[in-house]
Design a protein around this motif. Structure first.
Motif, short mmCIF file in Angstrom:
data_model
loop_
_atom_site.label_atom_id
_atom_site.label_comp_id
_atom_site.label_asym_id
_atom_site.label_seq_id
_atom_site.Cartn_x
_atom_site.Cartn_y
_atom_site.Cartn_z
N ASP A 83 3.61 -14.30 36.72
CA ASP A 83 3.74 -12.98 35.78
C ASP A 83 4.09 -14.00 34.11
O ASP A 83 3.66 -13.53 33.16
N GLU A 84 4.88 -15.16 34.51
CA GLU A 84 5.09 -16.01 33.14
C GLU A 84 4.80 -17.29 33.09
O GLU A 84 4.87 -18.70 32.76
N TRP A 85 3.14 -17.62 33.57
CA TRP A 85 2.94 -18.89 34.15
C TRP A 85 3.07 -19.89 32.37
O TRP A 85 2.17 -20.38 32.07
N VAL A 86 2.01 -18.69 31.46
CA VAL A 86 2.22 -19.26 30.29
C VAL A 86 2.99 -20.39 29.41
O VAL A 86 3.09 -20.96 29.37
N PRO A 87 4.12 -18.95 29.47
CA PRO A 87 5.80 -20.47 28.87
C PRO A 87 6.35 -21.45 30.14
O PRO A 87 6.73 -22.09 29.40
N ILE A 88 5.75 -21.14 31.21
CA ILE A 88 6.25 -22.15 32.18
C ILE A 88 5.59 -23.25 31.72
O ILE A 88 5.70 -24.56 31.80
N LEU A 90 3.35 -24.09 29.25
CA LEU A 90 4.11 -24.78 27.56
C LEU A 90 5.35 -25.67 27.85
O LEU A 90 5.26 -26.55 26.99
N ALA A 91 5.84 -24.52 28.89
CA ALA A 91 7.91 -25.27 28.73
C ALA A 91 7.38 -26.80 29.53
O ALA A 91 8.03 -28.01 29.10
N LEU A 92 6.44 -26.26 30.52
CA LEU A 92 6.32 -28.56 31.52
C LEU A 92 5.76 -28.82 30.77
O LEU A 92 5.89 -30.66 30.24
N PHE A 93 5.12 -28.68 29.66
CA PHE A 93 3.84 -30.01 29.26
C PHE A 93 4.71 -30.24 28.08
O PHE A 93 5.12 -31.45 27.95
N PHE A 94 5.25 -29.49 27.23
CA PHE A 94 6.09 -29.83 26.23
C PHE A 94 7.27 -30.69 26.95
O PHE A 94 7.23 -31.87 26.33
N SER A 95 7.77 -30.24 27.72
CA SER A 95 9.26 -31.32 27.89
C SER A 95 8.98 -32.54 28.19
O SER A 95 9.03 -33.12 28.29
#
Length: 126
Positions: A83-88, A90-95
């Motif tokens: 359900d929350e794959w987009v914020p996850i 993005l967080a993984l990419f930017f971190s």
């Protein structure tokens, strides 16, 4: 007995880190502070004691087993992750990008600190 002494030393540093964090109300995990304390101790000593070497080698040889609980947690909460794959993502990419940039910057600074001075003619002392 050597392995047991090394494990005891690792657990003592973890305990000291936990106690310090709780007493000083620090916003970092106790085991992380314990690991930093162990690192500083080993840097001051200049070498690793044999019992600690044996215990850490044994733990590292079975490191993959420590990922099993994380994998089980991922499967248990797969619906929420889906359900929350987009914020996850993005967080993984930017971190990851921030970590790589910070690591590169730190490497540049430390390589300048430890660079050997150049002699006349552009030749390095070897």
């Amino acid at each position: 007995m050597n392995f047991l002494n090394g494990m005891t030393l690792l657990l003592v540093y973890q305990l000291v880190g936990e106690i310090t964090v709780r007493l000083l109300v620090l916003p970092i995990p106790g085991p992380v502070l314990g690991m930093v304390m162990l690192f500083l101790t080993l840097m001051i000593r200049g070498n690793t004691p044999e019992p600690l070497q044996n215990a850490s080698t044994a733990l590292l040889s079975h490191l993959s087993l420590l990922f099993v609980p994380a994998g089980v947690g991922m499967m248990a909460h797969f619906g929420r992750i889906a359900d929350e794959w987009v914020p996850i993502t993005l967080a993984l990419f930017f971190s990851t990008v921030i970590t790589m940039v910070a690591t590169a910057g730190i490497m540049q600074v430390t390589s300048r600190w430890f660079a050997r001075p150049e002699h006349e003619g552009g030749q390095r002392d070897e």
